[in-house]
Design a protein around this motif. Sequence first.
Motif, PDB file in Angstrom:
ATOM      1  N   UNK A 172       0.816  -1.205   0.000  1.00 38.53           N
ATOM      2  CA  UNK A 172       0.000   0.000   0.000  1.00 38.53           C
ATOM      3  C   UNK A 172       0.849   1.254   0.000  1.00 38.53           C
ATOM      4  N   UNK A 173       2.142   1.101   0.145  1.00 40.70           N
ATOM      5  CA  UNK A 173       3.050   2.249   0.189  1.00 40.70           C
ATOM      6  C   UNK A 173       4.350   1.828  -0.463  1.00 40.70           C
ATOM      7  N   UNK A 174       4.775   2.581  -1.475  1.00 43.33           N
ATOM      8  CA  UNK A 174       5.978   2.166  -2.194  1.00 43.33           C
ATOM      9  C   UNK A 174       7.257   2.447  -1.421  1.00 43.33           C
ATOM     10  N   UNK A 175       7.212   3.363  -0.444  1.00 45.12           N
ATOM     11  CA  UNK A 175       8.455   3.753   0.224  1.00 45.12           C
ATOM     12  C   UNK A 175       8.729   2.796   1.384  1.00 45.12           C
ATOM     13  N   UNK A 176       9.522   1.810   1.090  1.00 42.74           N
ATOM     14  CA  UNK A 176       9.824   0.775   2.060  1.00 42.74           C
ATOM     15  C   UNK A 176      11.307   0.825   2.395  1.00 42.74           C
ATOM     16  N   UNK A 177      11.661   0.325   3.577  1.00 41.59           N
ATOM     17  CA  UNK A 177      13.052   0.258   3.976  1.00 41.59           C
ATOM     18  C   UNK A 177      13.641  -1.059   3.498  1.00 41.59           C
ATOM     19  N   UNK A 178      14.919  -1.055   3.052  1.00 40.58           N
ATOM     20  CA  UNK A 178      15.501  -2.247   2.422  1.00 40.58           C
ATOM     21  C   UNK A 178      15.866  -3.321   3.435  1.00 40.58           C
ATOM     22  N   UNK A 179      16.189  -4.493   2.905  1.00 37.49           N
ATOM     23  CA  UNK A 179      16.608  -5.582   3.772  1.00 37.49           C
ATOM     24  C   UNK A 179      16.976  -6.828   3.016  1.00 37.49           C
ATOM     25  N   UNK A 180      17.715  -6.743   1.948  1.00 39.35           N
ATOM     26  CA  UNK A 180      18.088  -7.920   1.179  1.00 39.35           C
ATOM     27  C   UNK A 180      16.859  -8.499   0.500  1.00 39.35           C
ATOM     28  N   UNK A 181      16.497  -9.716   0.874  1.00 43.07           N
ATOM     29  CA  UNK A 181      15.321 -10.363   0.281  1.00 43.07           C
ATOM     30  C   UNK A 181      14.053 -10.014   1.031  1.00 43.07           C
ATOM     31  N   UNK A 182      14.144  -9.168   2.016  1.00 44.45           N
ATOM     32  CA  UNK A 182      12.972  -8.701   2.745  1.00 44.45           C
ATOM     33  C   UNK A 182      12.969  -7.179   2.761  1.00 44.45           C
ATOM     34  N   UNK A 183      11.779  -6.626   2.802  1.00 46.44           N
ATOM     35  CA  UNK A 183      11.631  -5.186   2.986  1.00 46.44           C
ATOM     36  C   UNK A 183      10.603  -4.965   4.074  1.00 46.44           C
ATOM     37  N   UNK A 184      10.645  -3.749   4.673  1.00 49.62           N
ATOM     38  CA  UNK A 184       9.725  -3.438   5.757  1.00 49.62           C
ATOM     39  C   UNK A 184       9.153  -2.050   5.519  1.00 49.62           C
ATOM     40  N   UNK A 185       7.879  -1.858   5.903  1.00 48.72           N
ATOM     41  CA  UNK A 185       7.248  -0.560   5.785  1.00 48.72           C
ATOM     42  C   UNK A 185       6.468  -0.259   7.058  1.00 48.72           C
ATOM     43  N   UNK A 186       6.395   1.021   7.359  1.00 46.86           N
ATOM     44  CA  UNK A 186       5.548   1.455   8.459  1.00 46.86           C
ATOM     45  C   UNK A 186       4.147   1.631   7.897  1.00 46.86           C
ATOM     46  N   UNK A 187       3.183   1.026   8.559  1.00 47.08           N
ATOM     47  CA  UNK A 187       1.820   1.004   8.042  1.00 47.08           C
ATOM     48  C   UNK A 187       1.001   2.075   8.755  1.00 47.08           C
TER      49      UNK A 187
END
Length: 1006
Positions: free
Chosen positions: A205-220
């Motif tokens: 729902x939000x394109x601006x995500x924080x990186x993490x290799x094969x995982x990414x994280x976003x604040x919802x």
Amino acid sequence: MRSAVAMIAALGIGAAFVPPSAGAEAAPPAGLVIPAEQNQNPNAGRLVGAGATGYLWGQAGEGYNWTSYADGSTRAVPVPDKQRVAAVAGTDVVTFTGLVSPVQRDMRTGQEWSLPIPSGWRYAGTYGATVVTTATTEGKPGLRQLSWENGQVVETPVAGLPDGARSLYVQEHGSADGVFVEATVNSRRVVYRLDGSGLHPTALLDSWVAPGGQRVVQRFGNTGTYRVWDLTDLSKPAHEITLTDGGDEKLLGVVGDEVLYTRPSATGGDTATDHTVLAVPVTGGPERVVLDRAAAIPVVEPDGTMLLGRASGSQDATSSVYALRAGAEGRVTTAKVADVAAIATVVEGMSMAQGRLHTVDRIPFGQARLRRTDVSPSGGPTAGPRVDRGLFNQYAGCDWDWCEEVQSTGDGRLAYQGINGTGLSVLDESASLPARKVNDQPTYQQPHDTMQASGRYTVARIPGPSSEDHSPRLQVIDLDSGKPVYTGPAQNAYMPAFAIDGSTLWVEGASQGVVQALDVRTGENVRSVDVGDCDLTDLRANGTDLYWECATGTSGVYGTVTKKSVRLPAHGDAMLGDGYVGWEKDGVLSVTDVRGTTGTHVVGRPANPAQGEGWTVDRFGGPLAFADTDGRVHVVPSGVTASALSVRDVDAAASVNVASAPWSPRWWLSKPASSWQLTLRNAATGTTVRTLAGGEVRGLVKAGWDGKDAGGRFAANGAYSWTLTAKPADGRGAALTASGTVKVSGAAAVARDYVGNDGYGDLLAFTSAGQADWRAGTGTGAGRVEDKVSGTGWTGGNTVTAAVPFEDISGDRCNDVLVRTKAGELRAYKPGCGAALKPTTPYTKIGTGWNMFDALTSPGDMSGDGRADLLGRTPAGDLYFYQGKGNGLFEPRVKIGYGWQGYLLAGMGDLDGDGKGDLVARDRSGDVWRYPATGKGTLGTRTKIGYGWTMYDTMVGSGDLNGDGRADLLARDTSGVLWSYRGDGKGALAARTKVGGSWQMYKNLF
């Protein structure tokens, strides 16, 4: 030889020319080296991106660096022409973007190539070595990918955007194999993942995500909820956790099985670079500290390792880069990857006066700061701590690179013109930038037109006052008030050379080479000197020396006392010190002794050869200073003996009313003093009243006298002499002595001083019409009483039958008056200083029945308690003593004599110099007697001091009429002529002086 003599004659210095002695290659004197300040590299925490073998750090405009994972080595990364920003996304290829098509460079091989962007398209982002571009055609957005393969550019269109797609955004920095793209489709936000195989829809729902290799994280949203996504399946979140929302967390990304975020450090450091790094499991749980101090700008290596910059947090200015990796059970571990070495401060500007060294220090790629370092003025030179005085930028009204040269005034202040020569600002000694704006007067800023400052004055060339008269002229500004004290006449296009030294303005006159010395406070031409028969283009002044420079490029120093010129070698910039000139040529800084004793020698090699930027001199008896290529500042003695300590300017008011403000004199000194003393003496008696003293001063002695003596009592009004002595801090030359006078009012009123509060006695006279005149003493040798202050209405019930000028009983430091009315009531009237005596003047009733006395007078203090007392005589000749209480009331009377009928009485004050009040009396035969007070309320044995005074009908002890500190007497003869008798301070009176006639106009004199 004949040619050389002809050239000397042409310069107009003839036989006065003295060449400097040889020795240009002599070793420079030993001095002080101030180490360059080491600073944390501000780019250390600014990580740009991580590649396969190294990472990029720095920022646009401040330089990029590439650090290897293998050995931690770092090398600078040059930015191609017309490019500004660099990006790295998972490979060793750096992409530069800016004003032209992107340029890429492989950091392993050094190969570089350009990726031309088709017309109408623009750069949008990077992943790996692939550049993503966008364009809008007929309202529909499009995507293309550019890459470099086998020596050529490969352009790949991107399909998959629906027809209703609008507002396309590409996340600027992707990972090694992909980047997120956001589009608005039918008013709904849709997020895609773009990689080498094309565009893939996601459930994000939000394109601006924080990186993490094969995982990414976003604040919802704003709920403190975080969603972790797996890049292999973006159809739904893999995990969702909720944290206690402190409102100041910054999400970093995912490493292993933990979400990383930061909070500003509790140590209160720089919130841009000083954060605590925290971790929580992706499945939820308590947070833990991973790093205590790090920047909040992460980059991620292709294998999912996160890199963060970390400050040392100690005296060591070295920073580091840490790797955050997934360890056992997915928990994050930390390890240092490389150190980022400290960088030295670069000195961009210098000014020095009285041992105060000011530098404009810039941390490379940072803002310039004004710093002050005090160098000891005596013994082996030592440097005090660096004191930060604020940012030197446009907010301070000036940038060191934009403004006219900043000038040290020599009294602890700095003066400078604003940007483009507009406005004058002053940074006071204890202040920090921004400085105090003095005025908005624009000045000319052309070669050799620099503003000059010395003490409380600056001088600069200004334009005319109007569009009709814009001819340039010189103007001197008082830095205290910001107002001009001198404005020179309008000039044509040619402006004469000028210099200022203390309160003296030196200006080239109408004749070439002739220089006039003007007192800026009066504009008076003090003197003229001929420094050389040439067109002067520059002038500097220091004490008795004048540095001159001709249009022909020749220069020298003219001694206004020796009347000789010392010719200087050809040079670039030059500055006049105390007895020497510092000059630069071909990057070498040298000193020439203009007194002809040590010749010329080399000082060193400044990193910047421009004076005021890379080097400077302390013209106030001090050394030279320069910054070398390593950022060290060298403070080097000139090798020339400094001049004796002297006063360059003085601001000592000739009069002061200490009831309003203390006397606050200032003296501007030619060099530092180790101590000073100011002695104040009563000008009449020579008695020392107060001594003020202080320790080390640099350029300015400031004193404040509140008008009180050493015991805390107000000194008497009147004239005082002052003497200032000061010892030179360098121990060279005699101690300084300066002297002058100051007239004090508003302190303790002297006996019978009512009108001028000036320390002179006055006479109280009443006319038969009821007018009371204060006739003011003039302080002249003749003892005249001239000007008057009048009060009327002393008639009827207010008719005065006796009056006694008395001491201050109201505490307002103004003398008061005892008045007896026709009804016999005695009153203590309290007129203010200089005010007329009127029936309406405030008074205190003392008592009634005072008609019993036919004479009242006050000799001053007869009892020795420091208060004025009163004598009264009855018609029967009995003499009574009333001891004063100091408030207008008296102790019970005591009879101290009889047989005084027929005497004229005059209370004199201290006539014989013993500190006690005396009485002068003329007997019926015309003999005059002095009766000294015993200090016990009685009168001692009388002494005859005159005879033949039968012609007088009135005698009055008038106080000090002529300003010699001694009590005087006035006597009026029967024809109305008033005579003055000057007291000699030993109990006798000098021969009389006629004051004036027609004094029979007064019924009574008191």
